[in-house]
Enzyme design. Structure first.
Site, short mmCIF file in Angstrom:
data_model
loop_
_atom_site.label_atom_id
_atom_site.label_comp_id
_atom_site.label_asym_id
_atom_site.label_seq_id
_atom_site.Cartn_x
_atom_site.Cartn_y
_atom_site.Cartn_z
N GLU A 97 0.83 -1.20 0.00
CA GLU A 97 0.00 0.00 0.00
C GLU A 97 0.86 1.25 0.00
O GLU A 97 1.95 1.27 0.57
CB GLU A 97 -0.88 0.02 1.26
N CYS A 110 3.37 8.65 1.10
CA CYS A 110 3.95 7.72 2.06
C CYS A 110 4.10 6.37 1.38
O CYS A 110 3.13 5.78 0.93
CB CYS A 110 3.00 7.64 3.26
N CYS A 117 6.25 -6.90 7.95
CA CYS A 117 7.33 -6.32 8.76
C CYS A 117 7.76 -7.33 9.81
O CYS A 117 6.98 -8.18 10.21
CB CYS A 117 6.80 -5.05 9.46
N CYS A 121 5.90 -4.10 16.41
CA CYS A 121 5.57 -3.04 17.37
C CYS A 121 4.10 -3.26 17.75
O CYS A 121 3.24 -3.46 16.89
CB CYS A 121 5.76 -1.67 16.75
N CYS A 124 1.16 -1.26 16.12
CA CYS A 124 1.17 -1.07 14.67
C CYS A 124 0.49 -2.22 13.94
O CYS A 124 0.79 -3.38 14.17
CB CYS A 124 2.62 -0.92 14.19
N CYS A 342 -1.13 6.48 9.77
CA CYS A 342 0.10 5.86 10.27
C CYS A 342 -0.21 4.58 11.01
O CYS A 342 -1.07 4.55 11.89
CB CYS A 342 0.78 6.76 11.30
N1 SAH Z 1 9.50 0.85 10.48
C1 SAH Z 1 9.65 2.26 10.27
C2 SAH Z 1 8.77 2.78 9.18
C3 SAH Z 1 7.28 2.70 9.45
S1 SAH Z 1 6.78 4.30 9.75
C4 SAH Z 1 9.42 2.98 11.57
O1 SAH Z 1 9.02 2.34 12.54
O2 SAH Z 1 9.70 4.17 11.67
C5 SAH Z 1 5.23 4.18 10.44
C6 SAH Z 1 5.08 5.16 11.57
O3 SAH Z 1 3.77 5.06 12.11
C7 SAH Z 1 6.04 4.82 12.67
O4 SAH Z 1 6.45 5.95 13.36
C8 SAH Z 1 5.13 3.99 13.54
O5 SAH Z 1 5.64 3.83 14.81
C9 SAH Z 1 3.86 4.77 13.48
N2 SAH Z 1 2.70 3.98 13.88
C10 SAH Z 1 2.60 2.65 13.90
N3 SAH Z 1 1.40 2.26 14.33
C11 SAH Z 1 0.71 3.39 14.58
C12 SAH Z 1 -0.62 3.64 15.01
N4 SAH Z 1 -1.46 2.64 15.25
N5 SAH Z 1 -1.01 4.91 15.15
C13 SAH Z 1 -0.17 5.92 14.86
N6 SAH Z 1 1.09 5.74 14.44
C14 SAH Z 1 1.54 4.49 14.29
#
Ligand code: SAH
Length: 356
Positions: A97, A110, A117, A121, A124, A342
């Protein structure tokens, strides 16, 4: 004869191809490569026949040896805030996506670096999809090309002004492809995104940060999300491997090379990382290297265990940081209604088990 795909070449590779496979004489190779490169990446011309700057015999030959095929958009979702999410099917049928986020004076695209992945986390959505594969540099760049096609962005004034590698996946776990892709995005003869128009976001693969400072050189965003190892480890398993202390050291280095602040991303989870004490702890980290913090509204997804911090509490948290003299912004969530915000990206692709 076997056709090559244009997007699988970087500029050097294209020159090599013209020289070797098309037997174009050495002194014309650069010029011809540039003509093709510019017409694709600058003008969005995807028919070799329309490259009228090339001699007709060369066009005919190219047509049989080079394809400009791109992966397909198989679903488009538009949010009522203008955000658009495209689901792209790659040639191997995996799906990825990317999200277009228009604002008043700029628009950000984006893009993803992996399908799925490995990081897991806890907050996420992508983390619930096991890693399927690393994207090739062609597949990374194609997301930009496809988005530009979708919104017809081939004019002098770019509609997509900024690119962030904040989609699915961890860019620094697909380092080589990301590096080549960023080089192609930056190429002045092509897509021409300046290094300050691109942001690479990492969950903190500390040992890759110094290399990235030297050979990627874009803005860096660090998904910090917690001011202490205890909290961070609870929500981001990667913190078992790379501690906050290491991240601070490497960020110091990155900022000293690139001469820009590091953006700390901080998703606010109610009762987990959002106390005023946490804000003070965060300030102590921010004091150690040039940084600013982006407080992110937590976007929920089906099955997640966390709740978003209330807006007024986000503001209080931000105020503590601002009062200490640092920049804290609150990132408004966009495209939530289409799971385009995000941390909400996830596709149905699964790793195919190798049959015995
Ligand atoms: N793996 C990299 C790139 C992904 S960026 C990284 O972690 O930076 C995606 C961004 O969205 C990251 O900052 C991640 O922590 C954030 N993110 C993940 N889940 C989210 C959520 N449920 N709500 C808001 N931000 C989130």
């Amino acid at each position: 004869m076997n056709q090559k795909n244009f997007f699988e070449f970087d500029f050097k590779g294209l020159k090599h191809f013209l020289n070797n496979d098309l037997a174009i004489e050495e002194k014309k190779v650069s010029m011809r490569s540039k003509q093709i490169w510019q017409s694709v990446y600058r003008k969005g011309l995807f028919e070799l026949n329309s490259l009228t700057t090339l001699p007709i015999e060369l066009r005919t030959k190219l047509n049989s040896l080079l394809s400009l095929q791109r992966p397909k958009v198989i679903k488009t979702q538009k949010s009522n805030d203008g955000t658009i999410k495209w689901l792209i099917q790659l040639f191997d049928r995996n799906e990825v996506e990317c999200v277009y986020i228009p604002e008043k004076t700029r628009a950000t695209l984006c893009i993803s670096s992996q399908v799925g992945c490995t990081l897991n986390c806890r907050f996420c959505h992508t983390g619930t999809q096991a890693l399927v594969k690393n994207l090739s540099f062609a597949e990374i760049v194609n997301q930009v090309v496809i988005a530009k096609e979708q919104i017809n962005d081939w004019g002098e004034q770019k509609k997509i002004s900024n690119i962030v590698l904040m989609g699915m996946g961890e860019p620094f776990y697909n380092y080589e492809n990301v590096k080549i892709a960023v080089d192609i995005l930056k190429d002045k003869e092509g897509l021409n995104y300046g290094p300050k128009k691109i942001t690479v976001s990492t969950a903190g693969i500390a040992n890759k940060i110094p290399e990235a400072a030297k050979d990627i050189g874009t803005y860096l965003a660090l998904s910090l999300h917690a001011p202490t190892d205890d909290i961070r480890e609870m929500i981001m398993p990667i913190n078992k491997k790379f501690k906050i202390k290491d991240l601070v050291e490497q960020c110091k280095f990155y900022a000293s090379v690139v001469k820009e602040k590091i953006t700390l991303e901080y998703v606010m989870l109610r009762g987990i990382n959002d106390s005023l004490e946490n804000a003070k702890q965060l300030i102590k980290l921010m004091a150690q290297f040039p940084s600013k913090v982006n407080l992110i509204e937590f976007n929920a997804w089906p099955g997640v265990q966390y709740l978003p911090t209330e807006r007024k509490d986000m503001e209080k948290f931000g105020k503590v940081i601002q009062d200490a003299g640092y920049i804290a912004t609150i990132r408004r969530s966009r495209g939530q209604d289409i799971l385009g915000a995000c941390g909400q990206l996830r596709t149905e692709s699964q790793r195919v088990r190798k049959s015995i």
